[in-house]
Design a protein around this motif. Structure first.
Motif, PDB file in Angstrom:
ATOM      1  N   ASN A   1       0.784  -1.236   0.000  1.00 19.26           N
ATOM      2  CA  ASN A   1       0.000   0.000   0.000  1.00 19.26           C
ATOM      3  C   ASN A   1       0.820   1.292   0.000  1.00 19.26           C
ATOM      4  O   ASN A   1       0.259   2.380  -0.125  1.00 19.26           O
ATOM      5  CB  ASN A   1      -1.005   0.025   1.159  1.00 19.26           C
ATOM      6  N   THR A   2       2.131   1.206   0.111  1.00 17.70           N
ATOM      7  CA  THR A   2       2.951   2.417   0.043  1.00 17.70           C
ATOM      8  C   THR A   2       3.492   2.681  -1.363  1.00 17.70           C
ATOM      9  O   THR A   2       4.090   3.738  -1.606  1.00 17.70           O
ATOM     10  CB  THR A   2       4.134   2.344   1.032  1.00 17.70           C
ATOM     11  N   ALA A   3       3.291   1.754  -2.289  1.00 16.07           N
ATOM     12  CA  ALA A   3       3.765   1.941  -3.668  1.00 16.07           C
ATOM     13  C   ALA A   3       2.884   2.967  -4.381  1.00 16.07           C
ATOM     14  O   ALA A   3       1.657   2.915  -4.288  1.00 16.07           O
ATOM     15  CB  ALA A   3       3.743   0.615  -4.421  1.00 16.07           C
ATOM     16  N   SER A   4       3.490   3.872  -5.114  1.00  9.81           N
ATOM     17  CA  SER A   4       2.745   4.960  -5.753  1.00  9.81           C
ATOM     18  C   SER A   4       1.735   4.444  -6.772  1.00  9.81           C
ATOM     19  O   SER A   4       0.650   5.022  -6.925  1.00  9.81           O
ATOM     20  CB  SER A   4       3.705   5.941  -6.419  1.00  9.81           C
ATOM     21  N   GLU A   5       2.069   3.356  -7.457  1.00 10.10           N
ATOM     22  CA  GLU A   5       1.148   2.833  -8.482  1.00 10.10           C
ATOM     23  C   GLU A   5      -0.101   2.200  -7.874  1.00 10.10           C
ATOM     24  O   GLU A   5      -1.089   1.955  -8.573  1.00 10.10           O
ATOM     25  CB  GLU A   5       1.852   1.815  -9.379  1.00 10.10           C
ATOM     26  N   ASN A   6      -0.072   1.944  -6.577  1.00  7.03           N
ATOM     27  CA  ASN A   6      -1.212   1.323  -5.903  1.00  7.03           C
ATOM     28  C   ASN A   6      -2.047   2.337  -5.126  1.00  7.03           C
ATOM     29  O   ASN A   6      -2.883   1.950  -4.308  1.00  7.03           O
ATOM     30  CB  ASN A   6      -0.728   0.227  -4.960  1.00  7.03           C
TER      31      ASN A   6
ATOM     32  N   ALA B   1      -1.865  -8.763   3.982  1.00 11.62           N
ATOM     33  CA  ALA B   1      -0.980  -7.696   4.461  1.00 11.62           C
ATOM     34  C   ALA B   1      -1.115  -6.425   3.627  1.00 11.62           C
ATOM     35  O   ALA B   1      -1.287  -6.481   2.403  1.00 11.62           O
ATOM     36  CB  ALA B   1       0.480  -8.171   4.411  1.00 11.62           C
ATOM     37  N   ASN B   2      -1.051  -5.284   4.295  1.00 13.31           N
ATOM     38  CA  ASN B   2      -0.788  -3.982   3.665  1.00 13.31           C
ATOM     39  C   ASN B   2      -1.737  -3.642   2.519  1.00 13.31           C
ATOM     40  O   ASN B   2      -1.315  -3.222   1.438  1.00 13.31           O
ATOM     41  CB  ASN B   2       0.663  -3.930   3.165  1.00 13.31           C
TER      42      ASN B   2
ATOM     43  N   ASP C   1       2.095  -2.695   7.886  1.00  8.55           N
ATOM     44  CA  ASP C   1       3.198  -1.832   8.290  1.00  8.55           C
ATOM     45  C   ASP C   1       2.834  -0.361   8.213  1.00  8.55           C
ATOM     46  O   ASP C   1       3.371   0.456   8.953  1.00  8.55           O
ATOM     47  CB  ASP C   1       4.418  -2.098   7.385  1.00  8.55           C
ATOM     48  N   SER C   2       1.945  -0.005   7.270  1.00 10.93           N
ATOM     49  CA  SER C   2       1.556   1.383   7.074  1.00 10.93           C
ATOM     50  C   SER C   2       0.048   1.462   6.924  1.00 10.93           C
ATOM     51  O   SER C   2      -0.508   0.955   5.956  1.00 10.93           O
ATOM     52  CB  SER C   2       2.244   1.952   5.821  1.00 10.93           C
TER      53      SER C   2
END
Length: 231
Positions: free
Chosen positions: A63-68, A100-101, A125-126
């Motif tokens: 979930n911290t990846a910009s494309e997502n 996860a995430n 984690d985020s």
């Protein structure tokens, strides 16, 4: 191993997916995710699928990846943020999985009948908004949900289990779901130390009926939440 998943894993009828408990599937691509893209989904959400089983594995929404990144709230072609998607499935089993995430919903389901969900752990984690654990939209019938745990403190960051018979289906996270009855579901052994809301039931005109709850334990920011208006 660790597997980077660039396109939606589409699961057809009469299919069993068995992953090693340490296998990690991570949502990762080079371009922005769009509508109807997920980490995993049943293959035919229009005509429907039957008899799908997913067993084992660590499924990571990254979930911290910009494309997502989740799209704007009413973007009709935007990415919902949902990680696993099951729409129009008769006979669904999810078991022994770590989720996860996720950006928004870890698992979203609508028009799902005769299902069993068991031994599911949530880790993150985020944290993000709209992080429902198991999100049930309309027309969900005849199922069991057992042994569901949030292992990260503060998870899930929205509804641990949502039974939303009448949610807004024009919001980006609910596109392609429906509003209809939710009935005949047994929910047992749910654990979280500190989630946002542990159980949510949302009805305006569609009925929610024959829901059985047993051994629900949790600390939560809001409360055991039932939202009902209309019927």
């Amino acid at each position: 191993g660790v597997y980077l998943i660039s396109q939606t894993l589409k699961i057809g009828s009469n299919t069993v997916v068995i992953a090693d408990k340490c296998a990690k599937m991570i949502m990762k691509s080079a371009s922005q995710r769009k509508r109807n893209e997920f980490l995993l989904s049943n293959s035919d959400t229009v005509c429907g699928n039957k008899n799908i089983k997913i067993i084992g594995g660590i499924w990571d929404g990254n979930n911290t990846a910009s494309e997502n990144a989740k799209a704007d709230l009413f973007d009709k072609e935007g990415y919902s943020g949902a990680m696993l998607n099951f729409v129009n499935v008769d006979g669904l089993e999810l078991r022994d999985m770590v989720l996860a995430n996720s950006v928004t919903y870890y698992v979203r389901m609508s028009r799902v009948h005769n299902f069993g969900i068991e031994n599911i752990d949530f880790v993150c984690d985020s944290f993000g908004i709209n992080q429902d654990g198991l999100h049930f939209g309309g027309d969900v019938k005849h199922g069991t949900v057992k042994n569901i745990r949030a292992l990260s403190y503060g998870q899930t960051n929205d509804d641990m289990i949502a039974l939303n018979a009448d949610d807004s289906i024009v919001r980006v996270e609910n596109l392609d779901l429906c509003r209809d009855t939710i009935e005949d579901i047994e929910i047992e052994n749910v654990y979280t130390e500190n989630c946002h809301t542990i159980i949510r039931m949302l009805s305006v005109t569609a009925e929610i009926k024959n829901i059985r709850l047993k051994n629900i334990y949790g600390g939560f920011i809001r409360r055991f939440f039932i939202a009902v208006s209309g019927k």
